[in-house]
Design a protein around this motif. Structure first.
Motif, short mmCIF file in Angstrom:
data_model
loop_
_atom_site.label_atom_id
_atom_site.label_comp_id
_atom_site.label_asym_id
_atom_site.label_seq_id
_atom_site.Cartn_x
_atom_site.Cartn_y
_atom_site.Cartn_z
N LEU A 152 0.82 -1.21 0.00
CA LEU A 152 0.00 0.00 0.00
C LEU A 152 0.86 1.26 0.00
O LEU A 152 0.52 2.24 -0.68
N ALA A 153 1.96 1.24 0.74
CA ALA A 153 2.85 2.41 0.78
C ALA A 153 3.49 2.67 -0.58
O ALA A 153 3.68 3.82 -0.97
N ARG A 154 3.79 1.62 -1.31
CA ARG A 154 4.35 1.79 -2.66
C ARG A 154 3.31 2.28 -3.64
O ARG A 154 3.59 3.10 -4.51
N LYS A 155 2.10 1.75 -3.52
CA LYS A 155 1.03 2.13 -4.45
C LYS A 155 0.53 3.56 -4.18
O LYS A 155 0.20 4.30 -5.10
N TYR A 156 0.47 3.93 -2.91
CA TYR A 156 -0.07 5.24 -2.52
C TYR A 156 0.93 5.99 -1.63
O TYR A 156 0.63 6.27 -0.46
N PRO A 157 2.09 6.36 -2.16
CA PRO A 157 3.14 6.96 -1.33
C PRO A 157 2.78 8.34 -0.77
O PRO A 157 3.36 8.75 0.23
N LYS A 158 1.83 9.03 -1.36
CA LYS A 158 1.48 10.38 -0.92
C LYS A 158 0.40 10.39 0.16
O LYS A 158 0.06 11.44 0.69
N TYR A 159 -0.15 9.22 0.47
CA TYR A 159 -1.30 9.18 1.36
C TYR A 159 -1.02 8.43 2.65
O TYR A 159 -0.20 7.53 2.71
N LYS A 160 -1.76 8.84 3.70
CA LYS A 160 -1.73 8.13 4.97
C LYS A 160 -2.44 6.80 4.76
O LYS A 160 -3.54 6.75 4.19
N ILE A 161 -1.84 5.71 5.22
CA ILE A 161 -2.44 4.39 5.10
C ILE A 161 -3.00 4.00 6.47
O ILE A 161 -2.24 3.73 7.40
N PRO A 162 -4.32 3.98 6.62
CA PRO A 162 -4.90 3.64 7.92
C PRO A 162 -4.80 2.13 8.19
O PRO A 162 -4.79 1.32 7.26
#
Length: 132
Positions: free
Chosen positions: A40-50
């Motif tokens: 998830l961090a790789r796919k969405y690096p700009k967003y907070k991952i809850p």
């Protein structure tokens, strides 16, 4: 950092088919959580991952990479255990992990949880800013 205990609690209360997660040992659960967060961090690096998004993806990975599906992914067409049972895989019966990216298993539920945490609409193809 999401913990196994938090994941156990979330998945037991919020995921309909949680058997593969429940039956995994602690080491496998930790690996699944690590891979879920990294994916998830790789796919969405700009967003907070809850944490709930990590837990939802972890539950999906637990099923996709369970022992039975792992055999199918490795090309086994069927197997039997004397006195226990016989298992035959129907072609295209389940979503096969072979040849797919881990990101391919990110569900809309996971995207929605990330979107809610960041005030955006996160779809499979694009991002929309939500004005509140």
């Amino acid at each position: 950092m999401a913990t196994i205990q938090e994941a156990d609690q979330y998945i037991s209360l919020n995921v309909i088919d949680n058997t593969d997660w429940v039956e995994a040992d602690a080491d496998k659960k930790q690996r699944i959580l690590n891979v879920s967060l990294r994916t998830l961090a790789r796919k969405y690096p700009k967003y907070k991952i809850p944490d709930p998004a990590i837990f939802e993806l972890a539950s999906t990975f637990a099923t996709v990479f369970n022992d039975t599906n792992k055999l199918q992914n490795q090309g086994i067409a069927g197997f039997s255990i004397t006195g226990v049972g016989s298992f035959t895989y129907k072609e295209n019966n389940v979503r096969n992990a072979a040849g797919l990216s881990l990101e391919d298993f990110i569900t809309q539920e996971v995207r929605s949880l990330i979107g809610e945490a960041n005030g955006i609409e996160l779809g499979s193809r694009n991002v929309k800013v939500v004005v509140m």
